[in-house]
Motif scaffolding. Structure first.
Motif, PDB file in Angstrom:
ATOM      1  N   ASP A  67       0.835  -1.193   0.000  1.00  0.00           N
ATOM      2  CA  ASP A  67       0.000   0.000   0.000  1.00  0.00           C
ATOM      3  C   ASP A  67       0.872   1.246   0.000  1.00  0.00           C
ATOM      4  O   ASP A  67       2.056   1.201   0.363  1.00  0.00           O
ATOM      5  CB  ASP A  67      -0.899   0.022   1.244  1.00  0.00           C
ATOM      6  CG  ASP A  67      -1.935  -1.088   1.238  1.00  0.00           C
ATOM      7  OD1 ASP A  67      -2.283  -1.563   0.132  1.00  0.00           O
ATOM      8  OD2 ASP A  67      -2.381  -1.494   2.327  1.00  0.00           O
ATOM      9  N   SER A  68       0.264   2.379  -0.360  1.00  0.00           N
ATOM     10  CA  SER A  68       0.970   3.648  -0.270  1.00  0.00           C
ATOM     11  C   SER A  68       0.392   4.471   0.867  1.00  0.00           C
ATOM     12  O   SER A  68      -0.753   4.264   1.297  1.00  0.00           O
ATOM     13  CB  SER A  68       0.870   4.428  -1.588  1.00  0.00           C
ATOM     14  OG  SER A  68      -0.450   4.916  -1.800  1.00  0.00           O
ATOM     15  N   VAL A  98      -5.607   0.890   4.593  1.00  0.00           N
ATOM     16  CA  VAL A  98      -4.171   0.839   4.310  1.00  0.00           C
ATOM     17  C   VAL A  98      -3.462   0.111   5.450  1.00  0.00           C
ATOM     18  O   VAL A  98      -3.791   0.308   6.627  1.00  0.00           O
ATOM     19  CB  VAL A  98      -3.617   2.268   4.159  1.00  0.00           C
ATOM     20  CG1 VAL A  98      -2.094   2.253   4.006  1.00  0.00           C
ATOM     21  CG2 VAL A  98      -4.262   2.971   2.971  1.00  0.00           C
ATOM     22  N   ARG A  99      -2.496  -0.721   5.107  1.00  0.00           N
ATOM     23  CA  ARG A  99      -1.768  -1.493   6.122  1.00  0.00           C
ATOM     24  C   ARG A  99      -0.276  -1.263   5.982  1.00  0.00           C
ATOM     25  O   ARG A  99       0.242  -1.070   4.873  1.00  0.00           O
ATOM     26  CB  ARG A  99      -2.062  -2.991   5.984  1.00  0.00           C
ATOM     27  CG  ARG A  99      -3.514  -3.363   6.162  1.00  0.00           C
ATOM     28  CD  ARG A  99      -3.659  -4.864   6.290  1.00  0.00           C
ATOM     29  NE  ARG A  99      -2.970  -5.352   7.465  1.00  0.00           N
ATOM     30  CZ  ARG A  99      -3.494  -5.363   8.700  1.00  0.00           C
ATOM     31  NH1 ARG A  99      -4.702  -4.898   8.901  1.00  0.00           N
ATOM     32  NH2 ARG A  99      -2.793  -5.833   9.705  1.00  0.00           N
ATOM     33  N   THR A 100       0.426  -1.324   7.110  1.00  0.00           N
ATOM     34  CA  THR A 100       1.883  -1.227   7.081  1.00  0.00           C
ATOM     35  C   THR A 100       2.499  -2.521   6.557  1.00  0.00           C
ATOM     36  O   THR A 100       3.395  -2.504   5.712  1.00  0.00           O
ATOM     37  CB  THR A 100       2.430  -0.921   8.485  1.00  0.00           C
ATOM     38  OG1 THR A 100       1.860   0.304   8.953  1.00  0.00           O
ATOM     39  CG2 THR A 100       3.942  -0.781   8.448  1.00  0.00           C
ATOM     40  N   VAL A 101       2.033  -3.648   7.087  1.00  0.00           N
ATOM     41  CA  VAL A 101       2.550  -4.953   6.672  1.00  0.00           C
ATOM     42  C   VAL A 101       1.390  -5.854   6.305  1.00  0.00           C
ATOM     43  O   VAL A 101       0.243  -5.612   6.679  1.00  0.00           O
ATOM     44  CB  VAL A 101       3.388  -5.617   7.791  1.00  0.00           C
ATOM     45  CG1 VAL A 101       4.626  -4.813   8.095  1.00  0.00           C
ATOM     46  CG2 VAL A 101       2.553  -5.824   9.057  1.00  0.00           C
ATOM     47  N   ILE A 201       8.285  -4.892  12.294  1.00  0.00           N
ATOM     48  CA  ILE A 201       7.707  -4.449  11.036  1.00  0.00           C
ATOM     49  C   ILE A 201       7.954  -5.510   9.964  1.00  0.00           C
ATOM     50  O   ILE A 201       7.028  -6.036   9.359  1.00  0.00           O
ATOM     51  CB  ILE A 201       8.306  -3.101  10.604  1.00  0.00           C
ATOM     52  CG1 ILE A 201       7.999  -2.031  11.653  1.00  0.00           C
ATOM     53  CG2 ILE A 201       7.761  -2.670   9.243  1.00  0.00           C
ATOM     54  CD1 ILE A 201       6.534  -1.704  11.799  1.00  0.00           C
ATOM     55  N   THR A 202       9.209  -5.838   9.752  1.00  0.00           N
ATOM     56  CA  THR A 202       9.549  -6.850   8.746  1.00  0.00           C
ATOM     57  C   THR A 202      10.461  -7.949   9.303  1.00  0.00           C
ATOM     58  O   THR A 202      10.797  -8.881   8.574  1.00  0.00           O
ATOM     59  CB  THR A 202      10.260  -6.187   7.544  1.00  0.00           C
ATOM     60  OG1 THR A 202      11.434  -5.485   8.006  1.00  0.00           O
ATOM     61  CG2 THR A 202       9.342  -5.197   6.842  1.00  0.00           C
ATOM     62  N   GLU A 335      -7.081   7.827   3.125  1.00  0.00           N
ATOM     63  CA  GLU A 335      -5.623   7.897   2.927  1.00  0.00           C
ATOM     64  C   GLU A 335      -4.899   7.452   4.200  1.00  0.00           C
ATOM     65  O   GLU A 335      -5.311   7.768   5.312  1.00  0.00           O
ATOM     66  CB  GLU A 335      -5.194   9.324   2.595  1.00  0.00           C
ATOM     67  CG  GLU A 335      -5.588   9.789   1.205  1.00  0.00           C
ATOM     68  CD  GLU A 335      -4.515   9.464   0.171  1.00  0.00           C
ATOM     69  OE1 GLU A 335      -3.726   8.540   0.423  1.00  0.00           O
ATOM     70  OE2 GLU A 335      -4.501  10.146  -0.871  1.00  0.00           O
ATOM     71  N   GLY A 336      -3.793   6.741   4.015  1.00  0.00           N
ATOM     72  CA  GLY A 336      -2.910   6.439   5.134  1.00  0.00           C
ATOM     73  C   GLY A 336      -1.926   7.582   5.344  1.00  0.00           C
ATOM     74  O   GLY A 336      -1.378   8.112   4.373  1.00  0.00           O
ATOM     75  N   VAL A 337      -1.737   7.987   6.587  1.00  0.00           N
ATOM     76  CA  VAL A 337      -0.852   9.111   6.918  1.00  0.00           C
ATOM     77  C   VAL A 337       0.084   8.667   8.035  1.00  0.00           C
ATOM     78  O   VAL A 337      -0.361   8.102   9.041  1.00  0.00           O
ATOM     79  CB  VAL A 337      -1.659  10.350   7.364  1.00  0.00           C
ATOM     80  CG1 VAL A 337      -0.726  11.496   7.742  1.00  0.00           C
ATOM     81  CG2 VAL A 337      -2.619  10.790   6.260  1.00  0.00           C
TER      82      VAL A 337
END
Length: 427
Positions: A67-68, A98-101, A201-202, A335-337
């Motif tokens: 995602d952006s 929207v997702r980070t991971v 996160i990853t 929107e992701g912020v």
């Protein structure tokens, strides 16, 4: 001097020109920068932050999920975003958000204090507030100093070079929070393992994150059951007894997740802040010498280190629940912020010579503890721990120095907080 008389072709009653419409948020692109950015040399903030602040404090990036989102890097813009109720953590749980991971992470848990908004969030903050007053923090200062001295005793008795990360920075905060919450100190290795997965996160898979969540929840539920049988003078006992207006106890799941919040957030960010700050102090030996020669500088040094070397370079994603504008940029609903509070401390609009570490400065503005309704409730305790860690080390080991060149210290990625594999020191 300008003549104030209107020209023949002008009129003093003309309406002012309309303000320009806010620019829409930058459109997605297949070549978006990949976020999180690599940490800079010497554990400095990613070099991209300075470029983004100079070009546009709100820029679009690509997340590990694919995602952006819009990245906010300027101090004023970060503060505005964190204060805006239309940017919501709770909305991360909406379908299609929207997702980070990819896969579940801590954003999916509705009982996590960080993921709540509105009246319920305010209620929980109100219930836990008495446990984190400045007076409570100061009550713990003497005990934290005792723990710090004991850890330094162990360092002095052990081999050199010593590992200041694993043998001091990573132990002090978890020892303190175990005693504060009421968890056995000998369980700190398990707590550390769960924390590593929960703040990943990853660096960990979705399955590992979920397993850590379930195991830590079962562990805290067991602590709660024990404290109900045998109340003590600790935070968990205080939370079990907490009421709102004498009638609203914390629910069982709320108790469990507040316990996890305390044990995880209560030490992980502090570990990152301690070890990263100590690395930067020792990388700048003149600053370390100033602190050893004038212990009264420890309060100012703590604020400067929170500005210069905060525990993380990663911001927490939020979702716009309605249209809003920040710094002339229009942000659409959905929107992701990501307001990167750790990028804000290098903003030249507020900090002179922001790339220099100066523990004597008076303009060390930062938002390392957040801003607005999600301001860290444990900020007072964390500040006290940092002051003790820096102050006791400066008094006990004034000749402390890195045992390897600064560039040889390797920093771990993929986590919310920044930490080294090891921090070899001698004295």
């Amino acid at each position: 001097m300008t003549d104030p008389t209107p020209s023949p072709t002008s009129t003093s009653t003309s309406a002012p020109a309309p303000a320009p419409a806010p620019a829409p948020a930058p459109a997605p692109s297949p070549t978006l920068p990949q976020y999180p950015f690599p940490v800079g040399p010497f554990a400095e903030p990613p070099e991209e932050y300075a470029a983004l602040r100079a070009q546009c404090p709100i820029s679009r990036v690509r997340l590990p999920s694919g995602d952006s989102a819009l990245l906010v890097t300027g101090y004023d813009e970060v503060v505005a975003a964190m204060a805006d109720r239309r940017l919501s953590r709770a909305a991360l749980r909406e379908p299609g958000a929207v997702r980070t991971v990819k896969g579940e992470d801590f954003s999916d848990n509705p009982y996590n204090l960080l993921n709540q908004e509105g009246a319920e969030h305010a209620r929980l903050r109100r219930l836990i507030a008495p446990a984190f007053t400045p007076r409570k923090a100061e009550k713990w200062r003497a005990r934290v100093e005792e723990i710090a001295h004991e850890l330094i005793d162990r360092l002095e008795a052990g081999p050199r070079p010593a590992d200041l990360h694993h043998d001091f920075a990573a132990v002090l905060p978890v020892w303190v929070i175990c005693e504060m919450v009421g968890a056995p100190v000998e369980d700190r290795d398990r707590l550390h393992r769960w924390t590593e997965a929960l703040v990943s996160i990853t660096a960990h898979s979705p399955e590992e994150r979920l397993a850590a969540r379930e195991e830590s929840a079962a562990y805290v539920a067991g602590l709660i059951a024990e404290r109900r049988r045998n109340p003590s003078d600790d935070l968990l006992s205080t939370l079990i007894a907490a009421r709102d207006d004498d009638n609203d106890r914390l629910g069982e799941r709320e108790l469990v997740w507040l316990g996890i919040n305390l044990l995880v957030a209560g030490h992980d960010t502090t570990v990152g802040a301690v070890v990263r700050s100590l690395y930067q102090l020792l990388r700048h030996p003149g600053q370390w010498r100033l602190l050893t020669e004038d212990p009264e500088l420890v309060t100012a040094a703590t604020e400067e280190l929170l500005r210069y070397a905060p525990p993380s370079e990663i911001g927490f994603l939020r979702i716009a629940t309605e249209e809003l504008e920040i710094a002339g940029t229009r942000i659409a609903p959905g929107e992701g912020v990501i307001p990167v509070m750790h990028a804000a401390g290098r903003d030249t609009r507020h900090v002179g010579r922001p790339e220099e570490l100066d523990i004597t400065r008076s303009d060390a503005v930062h938002v390392a503890f957040g801003h607005g309704t999600h301001y860290c409730p444990g900020a007072g305790v964390a500040r006290m721990e940092l002051q003790v860690a820096f102050g006791v080390l400066a008094r006990r080991l004034p000749t402390l120095r890195l045992a390897v060149p600064p560039e040889e210290v390797r920093w771990l990625g993929g986590l919310l907080t920044l930490r080294p594999e090891s921090l070899p020191v001698t004295w």
